[in-house]
Scaffold this active site. Structure first.
Site, PDB file in Angstrom:
ATOM      1  N   TYR A 144     -54.165  39.423  10.172  1.00 21.25           N
ATOM      2  CA  TYR A 144     -52.553  40.137   9.526  1.00 21.25           C
ATOM      3  C   TYR A 144     -52.354  38.424   8.572  1.00 21.25           C
ATOM      4  O   TYR A 144     -52.643  37.347   8.949  1.00 21.25           O
ATOM      5  CB  TYR A 144     -51.439  39.742  10.348  1.00 21.25           C
ATOM      6  CG  TYR A 144     -50.346  40.290   9.755  1.00 21.25           C
ATOM      7  CD1 TYR A 144     -50.204  41.160   9.200  1.00 21.25           C
ATOM      8  CD2 TYR A 144     -49.159  38.955   9.060  1.00 21.25           C
ATOM      9  CE1 TYR A 144     -48.870  41.581   8.635  1.00 21.25           C
ATOM     10  CE2 TYR A 144     -47.822  39.486   9.168  1.00 21.25           C
ATOM     11  CZ  TYR A 144     -47.592  40.841   8.595  1.00 21.25           C
ATOM     12  OH  TYR A 144     -46.587  41.358   7.700  1.00 21.25           O
ATOM     13  N   ASP A 239     -56.213  31.007   6.573  1.00 25.73           N
ATOM     14  CA  ASP A 239     -54.392  31.078   6.697  1.00 25.73           C
ATOM     15  C   ASP A 239     -54.341  30.715   7.668  1.00 25.73           C
ATOM     16  O   ASP A 239     -53.847  31.055   8.388  1.00 25.73           O
ATOM     17  CB  ASP A 239     -54.136  32.602   6.553  1.00 25.73           C
ATOM     18  CG  ASP A 239     -52.953  33.353   6.880  1.00 25.73           C
ATOM     19  OD1 ASP A 239     -51.844  32.475   6.632  1.00 25.73           O
ATOM     20  OD2 ASP A 239     -52.976  34.499   6.812  1.00 25.73           O
ATOM     21  N   LYS A 267     -44.425  29.084   7.505  1.00 22.86           N
ATOM     22  CA  LYS A 267     -43.698  29.378   9.181  1.00 22.86           C
ATOM     23  C   LYS A 267     -43.039  28.269   9.282  1.00 22.86           C
ATOM     24  O   LYS A 267     -42.323  27.590   9.156  1.00 22.86           O
ATOM     25  CB  LYS A 267     -44.776  30.111  10.193  1.00 22.86           C
ATOM     26  CG  LYS A 267     -44.738  30.992  10.552  1.00 22.86           C
ATOM     27  CD  LYS A 267     -45.118  31.794  11.420  1.00 22.86           C
ATOM     28  CE  LYS A 267     -45.382  33.523  11.162  1.00 22.86           C
ATOM     29  NZ  LYS A 267     -46.333  33.973  11.363  1.00 22.86           N
TER      30      LYS A 267
HETATM   31  C1  LIG Z   1     -46.797  35.367   9.981  1.00 25.64           C
HETATM   32  C2  LIG Z   1     -48.199  35.599   9.180  1.00 25.64           C
HETATM   33  C3  LIG Z   1     -48.028  35.409   7.720  1.00 25.64           C
HETATM   34  C4  LIG Z   1     -46.667  36.521   6.982  1.00 25.64           C
HETATM   35  O1  LIG Z   1     -45.514  35.365   6.485  1.00 25.64           O
HETATM   36  P1  LIG Z   1     -44.032  35.847   6.218  1.00 25.64           P
HETATM   37  O2  LIG Z   1     -43.761  34.517   6.144  1.00 25.64           O
HETATM   38  O3  LIG Z   1     -43.814  36.620   7.747  1.00 25.64           O
HETATM   39  O4  LIG Z   1     -44.549  36.390   5.147  1.00 25.64           O
HETATM   40  C5  LIG Z   1     -49.399  35.148   7.344  1.00 25.64           C
HETATM   41  N1  LIG Z   1     -50.021  35.139   7.748  1.00 25.64           N
HETATM   42  C6  LIG Z   1     -50.377  34.984   8.696  1.00 25.64           C
HETATM   43  C7  LIG Z   1     -51.872  34.176   9.765  1.00 25.64           C
HETATM   44  C8  LIG Z   1     -49.060  35.074  10.128  1.00 25.64           C
HETATM   45  O5  LIG Z   1     -49.290  34.806  10.745  1.00 25.64           O
END
Ligand SMILES: *Cc1c(COP(=O)(O)O)cnc(C)c1O
Length: 431
Positions: A144, A239, A267
């Protein structure tokens, strides 16, 4: 447990908010029942609108690595508030956080602040395309990267849970430039690269995926991706929105010693405020506007309150590296405790664990990619979730999530978590 206020609020919310929530995974659809509405949180606990307390194992989906309402972050925010909430002009704090991120994250030589992980990944892909002059990119099945159009192709997390990996509203034109590969297979990447010679701008992945439940990289996998990307002129993007500042001060790239070309963050970086960032090699980041031609902007990017929270968080983590050893110990006690109890009760479910992240999969087979993660018994997970909630333990409401531990989990709370686990396992298998 009386949760009447949460039930009342959820019914009311559905009149005004789609599905009653502002992000789909909060709705408990994967586990049944109504979501708990939260009034406040402190340390290892969140409290619902009926004042029931729950021990936290999600921690706002990762950011609250120090537990909730940590005094350093609260004080930094209150202090920043005295000077105003937004200027839309550069501030000294933005240089301070950029310098700190560059010093902590191995791949980052220059960094741009944004407002969410979604913005970070969307922007990173655009920059990689601008830099290489190529259109396509590779993403892994079940990973994701936020809700940008080009990522909603076999996306993990909420998208799996909703049984809707390809969202309506994403055009075929967009989807055709997203190439999919299974995680942990270098052979699959070699094949994709061969079939799309010279056309792939980037390979983006969660180096340690947490959005299909926690899965760890096979030995040599990240190194192999690094080699292929270097050979083919593909921008390797980690990511690390989830793993950044969590698995190590410099994220998974520090832990595994593999340096990508670009990194996306979110985060923890905001200490609980809406913050994301993307960064990488100077020569790539120099393509970002106004230094270069790739456009990316944000009215509230680098917001002074958000930067104050993020700085307090990152300085604390950077100055107290012993916290990562403590987090590992907490993670081990919980993950190994769960495995031991399962074996005592005669169950051989897979537990994946790394540092302060873990997932219990209701599957007896190793979980190494999206295919194997999907073999889990999600109905049994739903029962487990409810059984734990009833005992005051707040888990992520989906099998396909990692849990996130905080430094606030003291030994007595770990004992409570393991006791609740034992009782829940007995309850869900006897019904
Ligand atoms: C949570 C998450 C996102 C998205 O971040 P948001 O602040 O919710 O837009 C992207 N990549 C990873 C790996 C994530 O865990």
């Amino acid at each position: 447990m009386n949760i009447s206020e949460s039930k009342r609020l959820f019914a009311h919310a559905q009149n005004f908010i789609p599905g009653g929530v502002n992000s789909p995974v909060r709705a408990f659809r994967a586990v049944g029942g109504d979501p708990i509405f939260i009034k406040r949180a402190d340390g290892a606990f969140i409290f619902d609108e009926n004042d029931n307390g729950y021990i936290e194992l999600i921690n706002s989906w990762g950011p609250m690595i120090l537990g909730h309402n940590h005094h350093l972050i609260r004080e930094a925010v209150i202090d920043a508030m005295d000077s105003g909430t937004s200027f839309g002009a550069p501030t000294a704090k933005e240089i301070e956080i950029a310098e700190l991120i560059v010093s902590m994250v191995p791949s980052v030589e220059k960094v741009r602040m944004v407002n969410s992980g979604t913005e970070a990944t969307m922007s990173a892909i655009r920059v990689a395309r601008g830099y290489t002059g190529r259109d396509k990119f590779i993403k892994m099945e079940g990973h994701y990267h936020g809700h940008g159009d080009s990522f909603l192709i076999s996306a993990g997390s909420g998208a799996i849970t909703m049984g809707n990996p390809d969202s309506p509203g994403v055009t075929k034109g967009t989807a055709k430039d997203t190439l999919l590969a299974p995680y942990n297979s270098l052979e699959a990447i070699e094949k994709l690269v061969d079939a799309n010679k010279g056309e792939i701008a980037a390979l983006i992945l969660e180096p340690v995926p947490g959005n299909m439940g926690l899965v760890t990289p096979m030995p040599g996998y990240l190194e192999g991706l690094r080699e292929i990307c270097t050979r083919e002129g593909i921008v390797l993007i980690f990511d690390e929105v989830m793993t950044g500042f969590r698995l190590a001060p410099g994220g998974a790239q520090e832990l595994f010693g593999v340096t990508p070309d670009m990194t996306t963050l979110g985060k923890i970086i905001g200490g609980g405020m809406p913050v994301g960032a993307y960064g990488g090699k100077k020569e790539i980041m120099e393509h970002v506007s106004p230094a270069g031609p790739v456009y990316q902007a944000g009215t509230l990017s680098g917001n002074p309150i958000a930067m104050a929270a993020g700085l307090a968080m990152l300085h604390h983590l950077n100055d107290h590296r012993e916290l990562y050893g403590e987090l590992l110990t907490i993670g081990r006690k919980i993950a190994e405790g769960i495995m031991k109890i399962n074996l005592e009760l005669g169950y051989n479910y897979t537990v994946n664990h790394l540092g302060s992240m873990y997932s219990l999969f209701f599957s007896n087979d190793p979980v190494v990619d999206f295919e194997s993660a999907k073999k889990s018994d999600t109905v049994l997970f739903g029962k487990y979730f409810q059984a734990m909630l009833k005992r005051g333990i707040y888990l992520a409401p989906s099998q396909f999530e990692s849990l996130f531990l905080s430094t606030a989990l003291r030994d007595d709370l770990i004992t409570q978590i393991l006791q609740a686990h034992r009782e829940s396992m007995i309850e869900i298998h006897s019904a």
